[in-house]
Design a protein around this motif. Structure first.
Motif, PDB file in Angstrom:
ATOM      1  N   PHE A 121      32.251  37.696 -48.550  1.00  0.00           N
ATOM      2  CA  PHE A 121      31.300  38.794 -48.433  1.00  0.00           C
ATOM      3  C   PHE A 121      31.869  40.098 -48.997  1.00  0.00           C
ATOM      4  N   ILE A 122      33.110  40.422 -48.667  1.00  0.00           N
ATOM      5  CA  ILE A 122      33.692  41.700 -49.094  1.00  0.00           C
ATOM      6  C   ILE A 122      33.882  41.722 -50.614  1.00  0.00           C
ATOM      7  N   LEU A 123      34.393  40.626 -51.164  1.00  0.00           N
ATOM      8  CA  LEU A 123      34.587  40.579 -52.622  1.00  0.00           C
ATOM      9  C   LEU A 123      33.247  40.572 -53.352  1.00  0.00           C
ATOM     10  N   GLU A 124      32.221  40.032 -52.711  1.00  0.00           N
ATOM     11  CA  GLU A 124      30.878  40.066 -53.310  1.00  0.00           C
ATOM     12  C   GLU A 124      30.363  41.512 -53.375  1.00  0.00           C
ATOM     13  N   LEU A 125      30.663  42.306 -52.328  1.00  0.00           N
ATOM     14  CA  LEU A 125      30.315  43.736 -52.362  1.00  0.00           C
ATOM     15  C   LEU A 125      31.003  44.424 -53.535  1.00  0.00           C
ATOM     16  N   ALA A 126      32.271  44.115 -53.734  1.00  0.00           N
ATOM     17  CA  ALA A 126      33.022  44.736 -54.821  1.00  0.00           C
ATOM     18  C   ALA A 126      32.501  44.273 -56.177  1.00  0.00           C
ATOM     19  N   GLN A 127      32.143  42.996 -56.311  1.00  0.00           N
ATOM     20  CA  GLN A 127      31.626  42.469 -57.574  1.00  0.00           C
ATOM     21  C   GLN A 127      30.325  43.181 -57.963  1.00  0.00           C
ATOM     22  N   ARG A 128      29.495  43.482 -56.978  1.00  0.00           N
ATOM     23  CA  ARG A 128      28.204  44.160 -57.232  1.00  0.00           C
ATOM     24  C   ARG A 128      28.348  45.677 -57.234  1.00  0.00           C
ATOM     25  N   LYS A 129      29.617  46.132 -57.092  1.00  0.00           N
ATOM     26  CA  LYS A 129      29.917  47.568 -57.107  1.00  0.00           C
ATOM     27  C   LYS A 129      29.156  48.326 -56.016  1.00  0.00           C
ATOM     28  N   LEU A 130      28.911  47.684 -54.891  1.00  0.00           N
ATOM     29  CA  LEU A 130      28.258  48.340 -53.765  1.00  0.00           C
ATOM     30  C   LEU A 130      29.281  49.100 -52.917  1.00  0.00           C
ATOM     31  N   MET A 131      30.498  48.516 -52.752  1.00  0.00           N
ATOM     32  CA  MET A 131      31.587  49.175 -52.037  1.00  0.00           C
ATOM     33  C   MET A 131      32.905  48.649 -52.584  1.00  0.00           C
ATOM     34  N   ALA A 132      33.910  49.529 -52.670  1.00  0.00           N
ATOM     35  CA  ALA A 132      35.247  49.097 -53.085  1.00  0.00           C
ATOM     36  C   ALA A 132      35.950  48.422 -51.908  1.00  0.00           C
ATOM     37  N   THR A 133      36.861  47.515 -52.210  1.00  0.00           N
ATOM     38  CA  THR A 133      37.569  46.806 -51.133  1.00  0.00           C
ATOM     39  C   THR A 133      38.362  47.774 -50.260  1.00  0.00           C
ATOM     40  N   ARG A 134      38.869  48.858 -50.879  1.00  0.00           N
ATOM     41  CA  ARG A 134      39.618  49.853 -50.108  1.00  0.00           C
ATOM     42  C   ARG A 134      38.694  50.539 -49.096  1.00  0.00           C
ATOM     43  N   GLN A 135      37.452  50.851 -49.516  1.00  0.00           N
ATOM     44  CA  GLN A 135      36.489  51.476 -48.609  1.00  0.00           C
ATOM     45  C   GLN A 135      36.185  50.564 -47.431  1.00  0.00           C
ATOM     46  N   VAL A 136      35.980  49.258 -47.725  1.00  0.00           N
ATOM     47  CA  VAL A 136      35.647  48.304 -46.658  1.00  0.00           C
ATOM     48  C   VAL A 136      36.808  48.184 -45.675  1.00  0.00           C
ATOM     49  N   ALA A 137      38.051  48.130 -46.204  1.00  0.00           N
ATOM     50  CA  ALA A 137      39.221  47.995 -45.336  1.00  0.00           C
ATOM     51  C   ALA A 137      39.336  49.199 -44.404  1.00  0.00           C
ATOM     52  N   CYS A 138      39.170  50.421 -44.937  1.00  0.00           N
ATOM     53  CA  CYS A 138      39.270  51.628 -44.103  1.00  0.00           C
ATOM     54  C   CYS A 138      38.150  51.684 -43.071  1.00  0.00           C
ATOM     55  N   PHE A 139      36.929  51.272 -43.491  1.00  0.00           N
ATOM     56  CA  PHE A 139      35.798  51.264 -42.567  1.00  0.00           C
ATOM     57  C   PHE A 139      36.058  50.283 -41.424  1.00  0.00           C
ATOM     58  N   ALA A 140      36.538  49.046 -41.761  1.00  0.00           N
ATOM     59  CA  ALA A 140      36.781  48.026 -40.731  1.00  0.00           C
ATOM     60  C   ALA A 140      37.864  48.487 -39.765  1.00  0.00           C
ATOM     61  N   ALA A 141      38.911  49.140 -40.301  1.00  0.00           N
ATOM     62  CA  ALA A 141      39.997  49.609 -39.443  1.00  0.00           C
ATOM     63  C   ALA A 141      39.502  50.686 -38.473  1.00  0.00           C
ATOM     64  N   ASP A 142      38.720  51.636 -38.982  1.00  0.00           N
ATOM     65  CA  ASP A 142      38.212  52.715 -38.130  1.00  0.00           C
ATOM     66  C   ASP A 142      37.221  52.190 -37.103  1.00  0.00           C
ATOM     67  N   THR A 143      36.344  51.301 -37.538  1.00  0.00           N
ATOM     68  CA  THR A 143      35.266  50.821 -36.667  1.00  0.00           C
ATOM     69  C   THR A 143      35.784  49.937 -35.541  1.00  0.00           C
ATOM     70  N   PHE A 144      36.731  49.020 -35.894  1.00  0.00           N
ATOM     71  CA  PHE A 144      37.171  48.031 -34.904  1.00  0.00           C
ATOM     72  C   PHE A 144      38.526  48.361 -34.285  1.00  0.00           C
ATOM     73  N   GLY A 145      39.134  49.472 -34.737  1.00  0.00           N
ATOM     74  CA  GLY A 145      40.344  49.969 -34.090  1.00  0.00           C
ATOM     75  C   GLY A 145      41.618  49.222 -34.442  1.00  0.00           C
ATOM     76  N   TYR A 146      41.788  48.849 -35.714  1.00  0.00           N
ATOM     77  CA  TYR A 146      43.013  48.166 -36.154  1.00  0.00           C
ATOM     78  C   TYR A 146      43.684  48.978 -37.259  1.00  0.00           C
ATOM     79  N   PRO A 147      45.003  48.872 -37.395  1.00  0.00           N
ATOM     80  CA  PRO A 147      45.694  49.604 -38.471  1.00  0.00           C
ATOM     81  C   PRO A 147      45.445  48.954 -39.836  1.00  0.00           C
ATOM     82  N   VAL A 148      45.603  49.764 -40.900  1.00  0.00           N
ATOM     83  CA  VAL A 148      45.464  49.279 -42.280  1.00  0.00           C
ATOM     84  C   VAL A 148      46.855  49.099 -42.873  1.00  0.00           C
ATOM     85  N   ILE A 149      47.023  48.042 -43.687  1.00  0.00           N
ATOM     86  CA  ILE A 149      48.299  47.775 -44.353  1.00  0.00           C
ATOM     87  C   ILE A 149      48.054  47.628 -45.852  1.00  0.00           C
TER      88      ILE A 149
END
Length: 573
Positions: free
Chosen positions: A41-69
């Protein structure tokens, strides 16, 4: 066309919609495409240029309360590969980063997918600590990890090997196992790697190859000149593939991993050269350990001169085996070269006018012109049963792999007394002790004295390489080792190991036999008949000029063949 109603939105997709980061239509389309296509799903977002993988990672970390690496900075060698099955890592795009006690740190691009996390908890048996990584970088690391096993084998084997030598089918042309299993064990890099290990072992004169799985690593060791040495540590994930491949070519049951198995295989090196292997599998705590014994028929063709007998010892042995009847016994611990000594004698006797039969467990070296029988106690074919059958086959020479019990001993002695030459082995420390061992088995002293004509006790010591150098050994140490004062006359020089490229830095290359050859004289026979013990026999043998193992070893030191350390390690005073 409406979106597929059977493709539900993931927790991450619903969170993106709720936060206004993604429209419901785009989320539904990406979820449907991810379910059918090669991208998640995430790579499909990036393929369609809807969201960058970096944006999704930061959003998931903030929303669900986990650190980013930043996973791109990770060294693939630091990954805890054995914590999660490799197929699970690839399927769910997760990487185990570290573990401590019962907690496992994993990197994932979608921390909201509880189904995947529950499956990993169940498979690993550990509690999870989650960090978030970018999906595209995560995919690249996982791809590197899947390639690393094959790359490791390429580095170990090179690219100049024929991979067909070990690619054998089971008898009847049927391959063992089902299609999926066969696909696993026919992995070309694994076949190529096993072949490289075996050929390298043969070239350096190894006697055994050990494939050993452990909790954290997998290692391969070879025994050369009696010493085990590690030669490779393939990736741990390959342990099952290597074991399965060896079991296929050895005609073992690859579906059975709970009990030990024994088999054989042949490696054809050229039209005129083939090496047999005796294969043993053993279930251990962390997988199947496999040991392959290298059975080189050329070792029996070396001739008696190459074995290391002193001139008077060689003369006594040849005179004994060329007699028309009697018993010759070879004794020593496992791995002391007894089989090679026996086969060397058989090779001397193996002519068109001599009928030779052997009973072995199992037959290690195949020799043309000799009738070899494998003992099979489960089927009732014991050493004693084989011997009885031999006596109805008009034999001239009989070789018994080992005298283990009274019945085998009595039939062997009866054969020696009725016009047959009998060769066999016993596990005893020295030649005099062999006669007492037979008596303790229950053999009558008269039968021992009238049948046994010669006993050879032997050990194998490592032979010094050509890089050897003279060493200074204190006189006290030489005397304590067993040298006599008159031996230390300055006419000879002891040598010690150095190490070079030819011997792999060990200072030793090959092995030489140390022997105690004791003909049974009338005096020794009299001691046996009067129930004398092994000490009485040893004293009489010494009076007759028979060198014990230590004396024979010290003679090899004087000749510069081996070192004093080797003789002390392989013989008892």
């Amino acid at each position: 066309m409406a979106a597929n109603p059977q493709t539900p939105l993931s927790g991450l997709a619903r969170a993106l919609i709720q936060q206004g980061k993604l429209s419901e239509a785009d989320a539904t389309a990406c979820s449907a495409a991810a379910a059918k296509g090669p991208y998640g799903f995430i790579l499909e977002l990036a393929q369609r240029k809807l969201m960058a993988t970096r944006q999704v990672a930061c959003f998931a970390a903030d929303t669900f309360g986990y650190p980013v690496i930043d996973i791109s900075a990770l060294d693939p060698q630091m990954v805890e590969r054995d914590a999660i099955d490799r197929k699970l890592m690839s399927k769910h795009q997760v990487i185990p980063l570290s573990k401590r006690q019962n907690r496992l740190v994993i990197a994932t691009a979608d921390p909201a997918n509880m189904r995947i996390l529950d499956e990993i908890r169940f498979q690993s048996g550990m509690q999870l600590d989650i960090v978030v990584a970018e999906a595209d970088k995560l995919a690249k690391i996982i791809e590197k990890l899947s390639e690393s096993a094959e790359q490791s084998l390429k580095e170990l084997t090179g690219d100049d090997f024929d991979m067909d030598l070990l690619d054998q089918e089971a008898p009847g042309g049927e391959k063992d196992g089902d299609d999926s299993t066969q696909q696993e064990v026919d992995d070309a890099p694994v076949v190529k790697f096993i072949q490289k290990v075996l050929i390298d072992a043969i070239n350096e004169g190894a006697s055994d190859v050990h494939f050993e799985p452990y909790e954290k690593f997998y290692r391969i060791r070879v025994r050369t000149d009696g010493v085990l040495r590690e030669i490779a540590q393939p990736p741990l994930v390959l342990k099952d593939k290597i074991a399965a491949r060896i079991k296929v070519i050895s005609r073992l049951d690859i579906s059975e991993k709970r009990v030990p198995q024994d088999g054989r295989m042949k490696l054809v090196l050229s039209r005129n050269k083939a090496i047999d292997f005796r294969v043993s599998s053993l279930p251990t705590l962390h997988g199947e350990k496999i040991v392959m014994r290298i059975l080189d028929p050329s070792s029996a063709m070396l001739g008696v001169d190459a074995l290391g007998y002193e001139p008077e010892q060689k003369k006594a042995l040849l005179e004994a085996v060329e007699r028309p009847y009697g018993m010759v016994l070879v004794t020593g611990p496992t791995g002391s070269g007894k089989t090679v000594s026996l086969y060397t004698c058989l090779n001397i006797l193996n002519t068109a006018g001599v009928n030779i039969s052997t009973a072995e467990d199992p037959a290690e070296i195949n020799l043309a012109g000799i009738n070899q029988v494998n003992v099979n106690e489960k089927a009732g074919l014991t050493f004693a049963a084989a011997l009885r059958s031999f006596l109805r086959q008009d034999p001239d020479v009989i070789m018994v792999g080992e005298i283990r019990d009274l019945e085998t001993a009595e039939i062997s002695i009866k054969a020696a007394q009725t016009g047959h030459m009998v060769l066999s082995t016993l596990h005893t420390n020295d030649a005099p002790g062999t006669l007492e061992r037979l008596r303790n088995m229950g053999v009558a002293p008269f039968n021992i004295a009238s049948s046994v004509i010669l006993i050879t006790a032997q050990r194998l010591a490592r032979r010094l390489c050509t890089c050897k150098q003279p060493v200074d050994i204190p006189v006290e140490a030489l005397l304590q080792a067993g040298f006599k004062a008159e031996d230390l006359d300055g006419s000879w020089q002891p040598y010690g190991p150095v190490g070079c490229e030819r011997c792999g830095g060990t200072g030793y290359k090959g092995r030489v036999g140390i022997y105690q050859v004791m003909p049974i004289s009338e005096e020794i026979a009299h001691i046996i008949m009067t129930n004398g013990n092994s000490m009485d026999i040893a004293e009489q043998a010494r009076a007759e000029g028979v060198k014990d193992l230590r004396e024979s070893g010290l003679l090899k030191v004087r000749q510069g063949v081996t070192s004093l350390e080797e003789v002390l390690a392989t013989t008892n005073e």
